[in-house]
Each structure stands twice: as structure tokens, then as C-alpha cells.
Design a protein around this motif. Sequence first.
Motif, mmCIF file in Angstrom:
data_model
loop_
_atom_site.group_PDB
_atom_site.id
_atom_site.type_symbol
_atom_site.label_atom_id
_atom_site.label_comp_id
_atom_site.label_asym_id
_atom_site.label_seq_id
_atom_site.Cartn_x
_atom_site.Cartn_y
_atom_site.Cartn_z
ATOM 1 N N VAL A 145 -7.463 -0.091 -5.206
ATOM 2 C CA VAL A 145 -8.604 -1.314 -6.966
ATOM 3 C C VAL A 145 -9.401 -0.170 -6.125
ATOM 4 N N ARG A 146 -10.357 0.539 -7.330
ATOM 5 C CA ARG A 146 -11.261 0.626 -7.759
ATOM 6 C C ARG A 146 -12.514 -0.080 -7.670
ATOM 7 N N ALA A 147 -13.159 -0.166 -6.803
ATOM 8 C CA ALA A 147 -14.313 -1.739 -6.054
ATOM 9 C C ALA A 147 -15.910 -0.819 -7.529
ATOM 10 N N THR A 148 -15.800 0.744 -7.658
ATOM 11 C CA THR A 148 -16.785 1.325 -7.803
ATOM 12 C C THR A 148 -16.500 2.069 -8.385
ATOM 13 N N ASN A 149 -17.729 3.278 -9.358
ATOM 14 C CA ASN A 149 -17.272 4.309 -9.713
ATOM 15 C C ASN A 149 -16.588 5.512 -8.649
ATOM 16 N N ALA A 150 -16.950 5.230 -7.526
ATOM 17 C CA ALA A 150 -17.236 6.009 -6.611
ATOM 18 C C ALA A 150 -15.863 5.375 -5.374
ATOM 19 N N LEU A 151 -16.169 4.553 -5.592
ATOM 20 C CA LEU A 151 -15.073 3.537 -3.943
ATOM 21 C C LEU A 151 -13.761 2.587 -4.459
ATOM 22 N N THR A 152 -12.532 3.268 -3.238
ATOM 23 C CA THR A 152 -11.992 2.740 -4.070
ATOM 24 C C THR A 152 -11.031 2.346 -2.265
ATOM 25 N N LEU A 153 -10.834 0.735 -2.998
ATOM 26 C CA LEU A 153 -10.091 0.283 -1.542
ATOM 27 C C LEU A 153 -8.903 0.280 -1.835
ATOM 28 N N ASN A 154 -7.610 0.629 -0.212
ATOM 29 C CA ASN A 154 -6.803 0.651 -0.333
ATOM 30 C C ASN A 154 -6.313 -0.476 0.490
ATOM 31 N N ALA A 155 -5.194 -1.339 0.594
ATOM 32 C CA ALA A 155 -4.026 -1.527 1.438
ATOM 33 C C ALA A 155 -2.162 -1.419 1.343
ATOM 34 N N GLN A 156 -1.555 -1.512 2.220
ATOM 35 C CA GLN A 156 -0.119 -0.993 2.412
ATOM 36 C C GLN A 156 0.492 -2.023 3.884
ATOM 37 N N VAL A 157 1.573 -2.227 3.121
ATOM 38 C CA VAL A 157 2.622 -2.796 4.350
ATOM 39 C C VAL A 157 3.380 -2.564 3.757
ATOM 40 N N VAL A 158 4.446 -1.525 5.266
ATOM 41 C CA VAL A 158 5.693 -1.747 5.231
ATOM 42 C C VAL A 158 6.490 -2.817 6.618
ATOM 43 N N ALA A 159 7.474 -2.877 5.749
ATOM 44 C CA ALA A 159 8.479 -3.677 6.290
ATOM 45 C C ALA A 159 10.127 -2.798 6.886
ATOM 46 N N TYR A 160 10.572 -2.768 8.797
ATOM 47 C CA TYR A 160 11.275 -1.827 8.371
ATOM 48 C C TYR A 160 12.883 -2.319 9.258
ATOM 49 N N SER A 161 13.623 -2.517 8.059
ATOM 50 C CA SER A 161 14.644 -3.357 9.043
ATOM 51 C C SER A 161 15.420 -2.508 10.230
ATOM 52 N N TRP A 162 14.960 -2.524 11.744
ATOM 53 C CA TRP A 162 15.060 -1.807 12.925
ATOM 54 C C TRP A 162 16.203 -2.894 12.932
ATOM 55 N N SER A 163 16.047 -3.874 12.558
ATOM 56 C CA SER A 163 17.633 -4.765 12.963
ATOM 57 C C SER A 163 18.919 -3.968 12.588
ATOM 58 N N LYS A 164 19.181 -3.153 12.117
ATOM 59 C CA LYS A 164 20.182 -2.419 11.438
ATOM 60 C C LYS A 164 20.250 -1.442 12.321
ATOM 61 N N PHE A 165 19.530 -0.535 13.720
ATOM 62 C CA PHE A 165 20.072 -0.401 14.563
ATOM 63 C C PHE A 165 20.217 -0.999 15.990
ATOM 64 N N ASP A 166 21.491 -1.551 15.451
ATOM 65 C CA ASP A 166 22.236 -2.083 16.762
ATOM 66 C C ASP A 166 23.182 -2.377 17.609
ATOM 67 N N THR A 167 23.815 -0.764 17.323
ATOM 68 C CA THR A 167 24.505 -0.163 17.741
ATOM 69 C C THR A 167 24.399 1.622 17.844
ATOM 70 N N ILE A 168 25.134 1.769 18.784
ATOM 71 C CA ILE A 168 25.925 3.253 18.644
ATOM 72 C C ILE A 168 27.081 3.171 18.708
#
Length: 434
Positions: free
Chosen positions: A283-306
Motif C-alpha cells: 500500500v502506497r501510504a504517501t508518495n514516499a512510503l509504501t507499507l508491505n505485508a505477507q503471509v505464507v502457509a506451508y503444507s509441511w504435512s506432505k513431508f510425512d514419510t520417506i
Amino acid sequence: MTLRNKAPLLAASALVSAFGFQGLAHADAFYLEAQSARGAGRAFSGEAADTGATSLWWNPAAIAGIRDGSAAISATAILPKGDVVDNGTLIRRPGQAFAAVGGNSTSRDPINNGVLPSGAVAYPLTDRIAVGVAVTSPFSFTTNYEANSWARYSADKTRLRTVDIQPSIGVAVTDWLRVGGALNVEYTDASLSNALPNVLASLPDGEQELKGDGWDLGWTAGVQLHNDFATVGISYKSSIRHHLKGSLDVTGLVGPLAASNESLDGAKASFTTPGQVIVAGRVRATNALTLNAQVVAYSWSKFDTIDLGAPLNVSIPENYRDSWSLAGGFDYDITPKATIRAGIQRTKTPTQDGLRDARVPDANRWTYAAGGSYQLTSHMTLDAAASYVDFSDTTIDRVTAAYAGTAAQTPIITNGLLENAHAVVLSLGGRLTF
């Protein structure tokens, strides 16, 4: 199963454990996030919503509608520190009582320092369609425990290198909607070793070393929604089923275990790395300032067996759980040519108490980052960043057994701690338009 057939099983199990040690670098379990010096400066808080080749790894829609060709390259130095400490680990050799595992009770800084390169290039075919390719190394590390470490039966020396080649296409469907897709071609090369206990504590340990490599495929797809002051990016990176083939060497076993010494070609292992759902906003809050956010969901349960191939045809449980990271940050233009940025990220580990071993001493962590950019010319910009990653103290407590299911079965009741773990991460990169 004979002792001779059981040794390859144990080595293949160790192969998979090796992939987890990247957790003490800059990411979630054994996924390495440091693919951009620009992104590192804001703790990777808006990458799927930003534009240009620099964000291609996170979202192929990032190159849709670009007007000029662009390229980005970066190198990240990862400087981890931490102690892996014995807290009373026990071993029971055949016919004997439980006893201390012995060896050096504190392994300091077992993860080697390393430098991670990455790069990307993109070029417009029309005013709405662009193609590009990103080359990254999402899983790369080297660990080196002392030969007499208390953790020697689960971890000794480990080396992992990956190269991910991501050819991509992005299309600006409308002025506000951009879409993209990519293929991920990933090469993995690994080698690892660990000690094997002989039946008497007075005898020197044996050793096993496993090497393997392979090529595998995944895919990435994403969208971006734009207006005059905000961008939302959503992308999905698929899980990848990895297949490694290589060799196994077991040496130094004596007495009733001597039959397990062998050299074996064609050892195989397969496992699945997680998918990622990435949602980001800028989000461009002002001409000079941009705010950022990010969320990542990882499906690590797929790493259940070898899963181990013929002649073993067995599966080894890993029992990872799904996890997530959440980041926020900002970019601030202090002059038309200079930008500063900063960010913070919280990451939850997919490893679980009671199932964590010395190869995978991953923990919840906070990342604090700062950086900046300077436009040298109308076509060239330099990026630099520094991050401090603070890991929670945690347990190393996975119970294992050497030669399981045989007369020589040797349980190892692991009781250890990860303490004082942190990492300094330094990134330097450049961006070019043409």
C-alpha cells in the motif's frame, strides 16, 4: 530382515533427515527464503505483490505488463551460530544396561557459513505479455559435527545443494489484473554421513555415508490485483516429489555387525517438499512510503514419510506439521534515487516436540531486517540488506534405534537442547533494466 539389509535402511533414513537442517539459516525448516537482496531488507514482507524480475520467484505475475527488460542478481552470506547440547542422551547396546552416549557434550556452530546466489531475468514480448526465468537455490547448506559429538549417531557431516530453474510467463489481462505461471525444474545433490555404534562401547564407531542426486518438477501460479495505491498478490508454489538415486558405503563395523559393511550403488529415496500459499499486499501510504505485508502457509504435512525403493520397500515416518510465516515492513524513498526499508517476520517451525533430532534442530524464530537501495544510473540499482534471526531454545528429543528389528537393536534415547541459536544474514544485489 538381516543386519546386512538393515544398514542401507538406516542410511536412507539419515538422508532425509539431512534436508531439515536448513532451519537454522533464514527460513522455515529446510526451505531457504533468501532469494532477493531487495526482499531481504524488508524481511520478505511484500514479495508476491511487488513487480519485476526480482519478485519472479514468489509470483510469476510480477513480470506481467513490464515495459522494459529487467534482470536481478544477488548473493546472500548466511552466518549461523548455536549450540547443540547433550542433556542426558542414553544408549543401550545389546545385552547391556542404558549408559551415557558419551562424546563431546556441546557441539558449537555445527552449521557452516555459506553464500547463496540467485538471479532472474524478464523481457516483454508485448505491452501485456512477458517471459522470464529465475534461478535460485531454495535448499542449500553444509553441516559438520565433530567426529566425537554426542549427536554423532544421527548427524555427522551433511551437504545439500539444489538448483531451481523457473521459466515463467506473465500476462496483464486488464489494467488491474495480472496473471502468471511457471514450471519449476529442480536439481538436488546431497551427501551425508553419521556414525554407527558397534556392540561394545570400547570399540570405535563404524560409519555410513550416503550420496544421491536427481531432477524433479513442480509449478507456480499467481495473480496480482492493482489500483492506483495498492497491490495484492496471491500465488501458489506446488509441492515437489523428489527422487534421489546414489550410493551407500558402510564401514568400520566389527564382530557380529561386520556383515553389514558394504558398498551399494543404486540406493533410492523419495520424499515430498511442501507447497506454499503466499498472500501479499503493498500500500502506497504517501508518495514516499509504501507499507508491505505477507503471509505464507506451508503444507509441511506432505513431508510425512520417506519412501525407500527396492530392495527395502519401506517408509520412514517424519510427521512434520503444516506451518506459516507472517511478515510486515516498509519501503521509504528518502530521495528520488535512495530508498531505505525494514521489516520483521515471525516463523513457526513444522518440527514437533518429541520428533526433533540433531539433523533438524529447527525452532520458532523472529527475523529483524533492514536494508536500502541506491539508483546508480537510470538503468542500474544496487540493493543491500542485513538481517538478524533469533531462534527460540528448543528440545532435540527424537528416539531412534540402530539396527532396529534385529538381535543387535541399539536404542538411543535422545535428550538434547538447541541453545543460543541465531544467524546474521547479509545480502547484496543489483537490478538492471534494458
